[in-house]
Design a protein around this motif. Structure first.
Motif, PDB file in Angstrom:
ATOM      1  N   ILE A  45       0.793  -1.213  -0.102  1.00 58.40           N
ATOM      2  CA  ILE A  45      -0.027  -0.024   0.068  1.00 58.40           C
ATOM      3  C   ILE A  45       1.048   1.201   0.025  1.00 58.40           C
ATOM      4  CG2 ILE A  45      -2.006   0.999   1.145  1.00 58.40           C
ATOM      5  CD1 ILE A  45      -2.371  -1.601   2.488  1.00 58.40           C
ATOM      6  N   PRO A  46       0.658   2.052  -1.070  1.00 59.93           N
ATOM      7  CA  PRO A  46       1.491   3.349  -1.147  1.00 59.93           C
ATOM      8  C   PRO A  46       1.156   4.268   0.058  1.00 59.93           C
ATOM      9  CG  PRO A  46       0.920   2.691  -2.890  1.00 59.93           C
ATOM     10  CD  PRO A  46       0.279   1.893  -2.354  1.00 59.93           C
ATOM     11  N   LEU A  47       2.095   4.878   0.476  1.00 60.32           N
ATOM     12  CA  LEU A  47       1.893   6.048   1.717  1.00 60.32           C
ATOM     13  C   LEU A  47       2.462   7.122   1.422  1.00 60.32           C
ATOM     14  CD1 LEU A  47       2.608   3.567   4.982  1.00 60.32           C
ATOM     15  CD2 LEU A  47       0.369   4.171   3.763  1.00 60.32           C
ATOM     16  N   PRO A  48       2.054   8.133   2.040  1.00 64.53           N
ATOM     17  CA  PRO A  48       2.558   9.569   1.889  1.00 64.53           C
ATOM     18  C   PRO A  48       3.893   9.534   2.224  1.00 64.53           C
ATOM     19  CG  PRO A  48       0.599   9.980   3.097  1.00 64.53           C
ATOM     20  CD  PRO A  48       0.916   8.365   3.007  1.00 64.53           C
ATOM     21  N   GLY A  49       4.696  10.474   1.543  1.00 68.85           N
ATOM     22  CA  GLY A  49       6.223  10.890   1.682  1.00 68.85           C
ATOM     23  C   GLY A  49       6.861   9.411   0.864  1.00 68.85           C
ATOM     24  N   SER A  50       6.429   8.958  -0.049  1.00 63.79           N
ATOM     25  CA  SER A  50       6.874   7.874  -0.924  1.00 63.79           C
ATOM     26  C   SER A  50       7.260   6.703   0.028  1.00 63.79           C
ATOM     27  CB  SER A  50       8.602   8.432  -1.594  1.00 63.79           C
ATOM     28  OG  SER A  50       8.122   9.424  -2.262  1.00 63.79           O
ATOM     29  N   ARG A  51       6.532   6.605   1.172  1.00 66.26           N
ATOM     30  CA  ARG A  51       6.538   5.145   1.752  1.00 66.26           C
ATOM     31  C   ARG A  51       5.719   4.147   1.425  1.00 66.26           C
ATOM     32  NH1 ARG A  51       4.819   6.740   7.293  1.00 66.26           N
ATOM     33  NH2 ARG A  51       3.594   8.137   6.109  1.00 66.26           N
ATOM     34  N   VAL A  52       5.891   3.012   1.732  1.00 64.56           N
ATOM     35  CA  VAL A  52       4.929   1.839   1.433  1.00 64.56           C
ATOM     36  C   VAL A  52       4.832   1.044   2.642  1.00 64.56           C
ATOM     37  CG1 VAL A  52       6.943   0.604   0.361  1.00 64.56           C
ATOM     38  CG2 VAL A  52       4.621   0.037  -0.324  1.00 64.56           C
ATOM     39  N   ALA A  53       3.603   0.571   2.736  1.00 63.11           N
ATOM     40  CA  ALA A  53       3.281  -0.453   3.763  1.00 63.11           C
ATOM     41  C   ALA A  53       3.185  -1.911   3.043  1.00 63.11           C
ATOM     42  CB  ALA A  53       1.849  -0.180   4.443  1.00 63.11           C
ATOM     43  N   LEU A  54       3.906  -2.887   3.805  1.00 65.64           N
ATOM     44  CA  LEU A  54       3.983  -4.168   3.277  1.00 65.64           C
ATOM     45  C   LEU A  54       3.165  -5.020   4.406  1.00 65.64           C
ATOM     46  CD1 LEU A  54       7.786  -4.036   2.412  1.00 65.64           C
ATOM     47  CD2 LEU A  54       6.010  -3.790   0.930  1.00 65.64           C
ATOM     48  N   VAL A  55       2.228  -5.829   3.951  1.00 63.97           N
ATOM     49  CA  VAL A  55       1.573  -6.389   4.730  1.00 63.97           C
ATOM     50  C   VAL A  55       1.272  -7.986   4.218  1.00 63.97           C
ATOM     51  CG1 VAL A  55      -0.723  -6.653   5.895  1.00 63.97           C
ATOM     52  CG2 VAL A  55      -0.044  -4.521   4.776  1.00 63.97           C
ATOM     53  N   VAL A  56       1.381  -9.094   5.254  1.00 65.69           N
ATOM     54  CA  VAL A  56       1.147 -10.579   5.024  1.00 65.69           C
ATOM     55  C   VAL A  56       0.185 -11.061   6.099  1.00 65.69           C
ATOM     56  CG1 VAL A  56       3.292 -11.088   5.920  1.00 65.69           C
ATOM     57  CG2 VAL A  56       2.067 -12.467   4.205  1.00 65.69           C
ATOM     58  N   GLY A  57      -0.529 -11.756   5.791  1.00 61.46           N
ATOM     59  CA  GLY A  57      -1.593 -12.209   6.881  1.00 61.46           C
ATOM     60  C   GLY A  57      -1.954 -13.664   6.604  1.00 61.46           C
ATOM     61  N   ASP A  58      -2.654 -14.160   7.440  1.00 61.45           N
ATOM     62  CA  ASP A  58      -2.880 -15.801   7.451  1.00 61.45           C
ATOM     63  C   ASP A  58      -4.345 -15.697   8.275  1.00 61.45           C
ATOM     64  OD1 ASP A  58      -3.283 -18.283   7.301  1.00 61.45           O
ATOM     65  OD2 ASP A  58      -1.261 -19.069   7.814  1.00 61.45           O
ATOM     66  N   VAL A  59      -5.492 -16.044   7.802  1.00 59.85           N
ATOM     67  CA  VAL A  59      -6.677 -16.457   8.525  1.00 59.85           C
ATOM     68  C   VAL A  59      -6.631 -17.820   8.716  1.00 59.85           C
ATOM     69  CG1 VAL A  59      -9.034 -16.130   8.568  1.00 59.85           C
ATOM     70  CG2 VAL A  59      -7.673 -14.232   7.498  1.00 59.85           C
ATOM     71  N   MET A  60      -6.989 -18.430   9.873  1.00 55.81           N
ATOM     72  CA  MET A  60      -6.995 -19.815  10.112  1.00 55.81           C
ATOM     73  C   MET A  60      -8.303 -20.504   9.162  1.00 55.81           C
ATOM     74  SD  MET A  60      -8.140 -21.474  13.730  1.00 55.81           S
ATOM     75  CE  MET A  60      -9.747 -20.716  13.812  1.00 55.81           C
ATOM     76  N   GLY A  61      -7.625 -21.497   8.412  1.00 54.11           N
ATOM     77  CA  GLY A  61      -8.796 -22.306   7.840  1.00 54.11           C
ATOM     78  C   GLY A  61      -8.442 -22.114   6.172  1.00 54.11           C
ATOM     79  N   HIS A  62      -9.048 -23.053   5.673  1.00 54.16           N
ATOM     80  CA  HIS A  62      -8.880 -22.967   4.006  1.00 54.16           C
ATOM     81  C   HIS A  62     -10.279 -23.017   3.232  1.00 54.16           C
ATOM     82  CE1 HIS A  62      -5.546 -25.474   5.436  1.00 54.16           C
ATOM     83  NE2 HIS A  62      -5.131 -24.496   4.907  1.00 54.16           N
ATOM     84  N   SER A  63     -11.531 -22.570   3.966  1.00 51.14           N
ATOM     85  CA  SER A  63     -12.686 -22.318   3.352  1.00 51.14           C
ATOM     86  C   SER A  63     -13.074 -21.054   2.680  1.00 51.14           C
ATOM     87  CB  SER A  63     -13.570 -22.947   4.545  1.00 51.14           C
ATOM     88  OG  SER A  63     -13.634 -21.800   5.445  1.00 51.14           O
ATOM     89  N   MET A  64     -14.280 -21.131   2.069  1.00 53.48           N
ATOM     90  CA  MET A  64     -14.751 -19.727   1.555  1.00 53.48           C
ATOM     91  C   MET A  64     -14.803 -18.763   2.714  1.00 53.48           C
ATOM     92  SD  MET A  64     -17.323 -20.755  -1.608  1.00 53.48           S
ATOM     93  CE  MET A  64     -16.837 -21.575  -2.976  1.00 53.48           C
ATOM     94  N   THR A  65     -15.338 -19.107   4.133  1.00 54.12           N
ATOM     95  CA  THR A  65     -15.443 -18.412   5.102  1.00 54.12           C
ATOM     96  C   THR A  65     -14.129 -17.696   5.496  1.00 54.12           C
ATOM     97  OG1 THR A  65     -17.262 -19.923   5.669  1.00 54.12           O
ATOM     98  CG2 THR A  65     -16.188 -18.372   7.355  1.00 54.12           C
ATOM     99  N   SER A  66     -13.147 -18.748   5.372  1.00 56.03           N
ATOM    100  CA  SER A  66     -11.771 -17.995   5.543  1.00 56.03           C
ATOM    101  C   SER A  66     -11.129 -16.903   4.606  1.00 56.03           C
ATOM    102  CB  SER A  66     -10.683 -19.012   5.781  1.00 56.03           C
ATOM    103  OG  SER A  66     -10.856 -20.016   6.746  1.00 56.03           O
ATOM    104  N   ALA A  67     -11.537 -17.428   3.319  1.00 55.42           N
ATOM    105  CA  ALA A  67     -11.223 -16.229   2.322  1.00 55.42           C
ATOM    106  C   ALA A  67     -12.128 -14.771   2.530  1.00 55.42           C
ATOM    107  CB  ALA A  67     -11.662 -16.922   0.834  1.00 55.42           C
ATOM    108  N   ALA A  68     -13.381 -15.143   2.993  1.00 61.76           N
ATOM    109  CA  ALA A  68     -14.148 -13.933   3.167  1.00 61.76           C
ATOM    110  C   ALA A  68     -13.520 -13.032   4.329  1.00 61.76           C
ATOM    111  CB  ALA A  68     -15.428 -14.399   3.302  1.00 61.76           C
ATOM    112  N   ILE A  69     -13.428 -13.936   5.360  1.00 60.32           N
ATOM    113  CA  ILE A  69     -12.670 -12.860   6.501  1.00 60.32           C
ATOM    114  C   ILE A  69     -11.428 -12.261   6.252  1.00 60.32           C
ATOM    115  CG2 ILE A  69     -11.887 -13.188   8.746  1.00 60.32           C
ATOM    116  CD1 ILE A  69     -13.906 -15.532   9.262  1.00 60.32           C
ATOM    117  N   MET A  70     -10.635 -13.230   5.425  1.00 64.15           N
ATOM    118  CA  MET A  70      -9.458 -12.522   4.972  1.00 64.15           C
ATOM    119  C   MET A  70      -9.495 -11.240   4.076  1.00 64.15           C
ATOM    120  SD  MET A  70      -7.585 -12.270   1.670  1.00 64.15           S
ATOM    121  CE  MET A  70      -7.917 -13.837   0.689  1.00 64.15           C
TER     122      MET A  70
END
Length: 650
Positions: free
Chosen positions: A329-354
């Motif tokens: 995600i680009p941020l002000p001042g030419s900075r950038v936010a780097l995000v990685v995450g993992d919701v528990m499970g492999h179902s469509m519910t997990s994908a929706a929460i993600m």
């Protein structure tokens, strides 16, 4: 003691048995066609390719081969054996059909189970397109020839392709010319074929209805074997007819019997139900793929001073959705936010929460909150979604001007930093508690991010499996990165895309227990000589001073051709900032492949472009910025806002 003339088991008298043994054995009569027509053991031509699936049962003794008392018993045993063979064939065939998962496997299972054991040839027609679930089928009702199979003779072996090759079947009497079946058939409402399909029950090819329906299905001018040598079986799913199957036998084997209609009905029913499930499964897989695709970014941004690459692998082909995600995600001042995450499970519910957590993270990043505050709000959002909504997340902000990175962790595996010299380092980041636990404070650390270094963010599917624990996998990852960097030498960083592929190659056959998200960031940074930064007091003289400072910086960088336009835009933006600011205004110029100007003040109100009237004295500043700049925007900060614009460099 005198022997009783007959035993309690119904055997012949002893004298009769002795006479039978003394009498010479007569030649057994050949079996009649009616007694040899059994689905499982039906005889096939001697030239057929491959072994016959079942042995032909012993022929029934003809008249005169045994006493009259043994004849009915032998007939009963033969009929019982044939019925047992028929049931065993149906059981084996339905199991083979049920093994298929997708549409092609199910249809292939029907063909391979039927030919040559039950029929010499088969044609399978399916509705085009196939309706899904309660979906209303489209008109007209069209059947498409999906697959054909037939018994191949010995003289055809040299011309035949691989065993799994799809064959075009000659549908005709073996004594007549060979004519292929039509690929498409449009069902006429009220026609003979429509009536047979509506009746659902299989019919013989020489029945009154089939004699008209089969030419309509196979095409004009096509003929079929005469007599009970063809069966037309509708394929009906749970709610409607979805196709038809035609079973054919040649003249060198017995014709179909009445019980063979029951066999055809069983095969057709199991096939149709399997096709229904396969179509539903295919639709669910398509929805899952679309859901996962829309939840993850289509492409990564190209912020100043950093290069990005990413990978996503589902846990398996049968479970293509999961809760892993990444984002930049680009941020002000030419900075950038780097995000990685993992919701528990492999179902469509997990994908929706993600998807909800990813959207929340993007919104919080737009507010320019510190990483630990972003995780705190994500934790609150997860608790609002449900008490069992758990996730891990790592949020990092990279500043290319300061060459620093700020990282906060919520129960996620630590990132790995690959230095330019080839040293791979597992960063010491406070682990924190997973998102959704609630009532936990998150801590952020600020670390150096030297130019040329590569930061690798990943989910636990990359390093953890049934074969190894997390920390063993992290050590293997660190060693793999170091080995890859040594191949390019101490003065060059490995190519980013190739590095991601090499990291995924470390996965073994048994290491795919979870989906994997991978985000790699190569820090290029912005050199101090390409940055100009000033503080301006909120006074009337600030716009003039801003013009002079911008002119000097552009002259130093050899960008004098941009001076007139940049001075005009800087003057307009600084004038607007001074009007509302109470604290010093910041002015920063960044030179990379573009020229970026940023003006910050302590007023949270964002400027809006509007069309000024002819009598207005102001209101034209942002109109000029919009016309002359390549891009521009405004971002609200926790301490105010930043208005920026970009100019293309010559």
């Amino acid at each position: 003691m005198t022997e009783h003339p007959t035993s309690h088991e119904g055997r012949q008298p002893l004298a009769a048995r002795q006479q039978e043994r003394a009498r010479p054995r007569q030649q057994e009569a050949p079996p009649s066609p009616a007694t040899a027509s059994i689905p499982g053991p039906s005889p096939v031509p001697a030239t057929a390719k491959g072994p016959v699936p079942d042995a032909v049962p012993n022929p029934v003794p003809g008249p005169g081969t045994a006493s009259d008392a043994a004849g009915p018993a032998a007939d009963t045993q033969t009929v019982t054996r044939r019925e047992g063979d028929r049931l065993r064939f149906v059981g084996a065939a339905t199991r083979r059909i049920a093994r298929g998962i997708d549409l092609d496997e199910i249809v292939l299972g029907l063909c391979r189970a039927s030919v040559p054991t039950f029929s010499d040839a088969i044609l399978v027609y399916l509705r085009d397109p196939l309706p899904v679930g309660d979906e209303r089928p489209v008109n007209p009702f069209v059947l498409r020839l999906r697959r054909t199979d037939r018994l191949r003779l010995a003289d055809e072996e040299s011309e035949s392709g691989p065993e799994g090759e799809r064959l075009r079947l000659p549908v005709t009497d073996p004594q007549a010319g060979l004519l292929p079946a039509a690929d498409l058939c449009e069902i006429q409402a009220g026609g003979a074929l429509a009536e047979v399909l509506r009746g659902v029950r299989p019919v013989f090819g020489d029945s009154a209805a089939a004699r008209v329906a089969l030419p309509e299905l196979l095409g004009a001018g096509r003929t079929v074997p005469t007599g009970h040598r063809a069966i037309l079986a509708p394929l009906r799913g749970r709610r409607r007819v979805i196709g038809a199957a035609v079973f054919l036998r040649g003249t060198d084997r017995p014709p179909f019997e009445a019980n063979d209609l029951l066999v055809a009905a069983q095969l057709a029913t199991h096939t149709a139900l399997g096709i229904d499930k396969a179509v539903l499964y295919g639709r669910e897989a398509y929805i899952a793929d679309e859901l996962q695709r829309t939840m993850l970014p289509d492409s990564l941004p190209q912020p100043t001073g950093v290069r990005l690459a990413s990978r996503y692998l589902p846990a398996a082909e049968t479970a293509r959705v999961g809760g892993d995600w990444y984002d930049a995600i680009p941020l002000p001042g030419s900075r950038v936010a780097l995000v990685v995450g993992d919701v528990m499970g492999h179902s469509m519910t997990s994908a929706a929460i993600m998807g909800q957590l990813r959207t929340t993270a993007q919104t919080l990043a737009g507010l320019d909150l510190p990483p630990q505050e972003v995780l705190h709000h994500l934790d609150e959002q997860a608790q609002r979604l449900g008490s069992d909504r758990m996730a891990t997340c790592l949020y990092a902000v990279y500043d290319p001007v300061a060459h620093r990175i700020t990282i906060a962790n919520a129960g996620h595996p630590p990132p790995v930093l690959l230095h330019l010299g080839g040293r791979a380092e597992v960063l010491r980041v406070p682990p924190g508690a997973p998102i959704g636990v609630g009532g936990v404070d998150f801590e952020a650390v600020e670390l150096d991010a030297p130019a040329g270094a590569t930061l690798l963010l990943y989910t636990d599917g990359l390093v953890e499996s049934r074969m190894r624990d997390v920390w063993t996998g992290i050590e293997i990852l660190r060693e793999r990165l170091a080995a890859t960097a040594q191949l390019t030498g101490p003065d060059h960083s490995p190519p980013l895309e190739a590095l991601c592929d090499d990291v995924l190659d470390m996965l073994g056959p048994g290491d795919r227990d979870d989906d994997i998200a991978l985000l790699a960031a190569r820090f290029d940074g912005i050199a101090p000589s390409d940055v100009a930064y000033w503080f301006l007091e909120p006074e009337d003289a600030a716009p003039g001073r801003a013009r002079r400072l911008a002119r000097r910086a552009l002259s130093r960088w050899g960008l004098d051709d941009l001076s007139d336009e940049v001075e005009l835009l800087v003057s307009e933006v600084v004038t607007n900032a001074v009007r509302y600011a109470e604290r010093p205004v910041t002015l920063r110029l960044l030179r990379t492949d573009i020229l970026r100007c940023e003006v910050g003040d302590d007023s949270p109100q964002l400027p809006r472009q509007r069309r000024a009237r002819e009598t207005d004295e102001g209101g034209r500043g942002l109109f000029l910025v919009n016309r002359l700049a390549r891009r521009w925007g405004a971002t609200r900060l926790s301490t105010g806002k930043v208005v920026w614009f970009e100019m293309a460099t010559p």
